[in-house]
Design a protein around this motif. Structure first.
Motif, PDB file in Angstrom:
ATOM      1  N   SER A  82      13.628  -5.991 109.794  1.00  0.00           N
ATOM      2  CA  SER A  82      14.494  -6.641 109.047  1.00  0.00           C
ATOM      3  C   SER A  82      15.519  -5.569 108.448  1.00  0.00           C
TER       4      SER A  82
ATOM      5  N   LYS B 154      15.856  -5.674 104.506  1.00  0.00           N
ATOM      6  CA  LYS B 154      15.942  -7.156 103.680  1.00  0.00           C
ATOM      7  C   LYS B 154      14.562  -7.224 102.954  1.00  0.00           C
TER       8      LYS B 154
ATOM      9  N   ASP C 182      15.279 -12.816 102.157  1.00  0.00           N
ATOM     10  CA  ASP C 182      16.295 -12.885 102.865  1.00  0.00           C
ATOM     11  C   ASP C 182      15.875 -13.387 104.370  1.00  0.00           C
ATOM     12  N   ALA C 183      14.518 -13.619 104.476  1.00  0.00           N
ATOM     13  CA  ALA C 183      14.133 -14.257 105.790  1.00  0.00           C
ATOM     14  C   ALA C 183      14.479 -15.683 106.191  1.00  0.00           C
ATOM     15  N   PRO C 184      14.882 -15.827 107.329  1.00  0.00           N
ATOM     16  CA  PRO C 184      15.259 -17.216 107.728  1.00  0.00           C
ATOM     17  C   PRO C 184      13.917 -18.123 107.535  1.00  0.00           C
TER      18      PRO C 184
ATOM     19  N   PRO D 103      18.293 -17.269 114.635  1.00  0.00           N
ATOM     20  CA  PRO D 103      19.852 -17.107 114.256  1.00  0.00           C
ATOM     21  C   PRO D 103      20.809 -17.972 115.031  1.00  0.00           C
TER      22      PRO D 103
ATOM     23  N   GLY E  52      22.610  -9.032 114.337  1.00  0.00           N
ATOM     24  CA  GLY E  52      22.773  -9.879 113.581  1.00  0.00           C
ATOM     25  C   GLY E  52      21.086 -10.334 112.951  1.00  0.00           C
ATOM     26  N   ASP E  53      20.599 -11.299 112.696  1.00  0.00           N
ATOM     27  CA  ASP E  53      19.226 -11.538 112.020  1.00  0.00           C
ATOM     28  C   ASP E  53      18.217 -11.235 113.145  1.00  0.00           C
TER      29      ASP E  53
ATOM     30  N   PRO F 164      12.417 -15.212 113.958  1.00  0.00           N
ATOM     31  CA  PRO F 164      13.137 -14.415 112.945  1.00  0.00           C
ATOM     32  C   PRO F 164      12.440 -12.928 112.911  1.00  0.00           C
TER      33      PRO F 164
ATOM     34  N   TYR G 171       8.963  -7.005 107.184  1.00  0.00           N
ATOM     35  CA  TYR G 171       9.484  -7.034 105.784  1.00  0.00           C
ATOM     36  C   TYR G 171       8.315  -6.295 104.784  1.00  0.00           C
TER      37      TYR G 171
END
Length: 204
Positions: free
Chosen positions: A27, A30, A34-36, A42, A108-109, A194, A198
């Motif tokens: 991550s 993050k 912030d996690a989707p 994404p 990106g994510d 995702p 984390y």
């Protein structure tokens, strides 16, 4: 701050000298806020039907999902198998084509696992098995890695919230991480959606 592990190098001797190194992250610093949402890619990508995938993608999925199905301690409920994400695959392929053994700062994510080896040192499942071997140094109860060891590749592979993966590999003739003695090398990139790893969270 994310549970990220530093890059490292090891020298592996199996018959002929076959150097390799791996690095991985999820991550990128993050927090869990912030996690989707779970299952969201994404790119909004829908996983592809495995039957329509080429052998490389099918092998990557099978290897990842075998690790996820066999975690210790057992996951309750069981970890869902990953689907293939074509957008993550395209991102991985574009980065692998650069032949630059470092993380893609513009991915990106997406989580990311990397590996490099002399060509044909690993088959496709072997790369995932190498990342999964870090489980031996991961203490689930404490959510820590043994001193001096790396576990972030394994935890990304088995991260419950990760739903999709896309991977690529490239044989490179420049920027060898092994030096002039091994100018030709193979670069492996897997991107996860995702992302995992984390801080303060167990993988499952």
């Amino acid at each position: 701050m994310a549970m990220l592990r530093p890059s490292f190098r090891r020298l592996l001797t199996l018959g002929l000298l076959a150097p390799w190194l791996t690095t991985g992250c999820g991550s990128d610093g993050k927090s869990s806020d912030d996690a989707p949402p779970t299952g969201e890619s994404p790119s909004g990508e829908t996983p592809q039907d495995p039957a329509t995938l080429p052998p490389f993608a099918r092998d990557m999925l099978a290897a990842h999902n075998s690790v996820r199905a066999g975690v210790t301690p057992a996951a309750n409920p069981a970890l869902e198998p990953l689907g293939w994400d074509a957008a993550a695959e395209a991102k991985a392929q574009a980065w692998a084509a650069n032949c630059d053994f470092k993380h893609n700062p513009n991915r990106g994510d997406l989580g990311e696992n990397l590996a490099a080896a002399t060509p044909n040192h690993w088959d496709t499942p072997g790369v995932v098995e190498e990342w999964a071997s870090e489980a031996a140094d991961y203490d689930y109860a404490r959510n820590t890695c043994a001193s001096g060891k790396v576990c972030g590749h394994y935890t990304q592979v088995v991260w419950r919230a990760t739903k999709r993966v896309g991977c690529a590999t490239q044989v490179c003739n420049k920027n060898s991480p092994f030096g002039a003695q091994y100018p030709t090398w193979q670069f492996w990139v897997c991107n996860y959606a995702p992302p995992g790893n984390y801080a303060g969270q167990r993988p499952y």
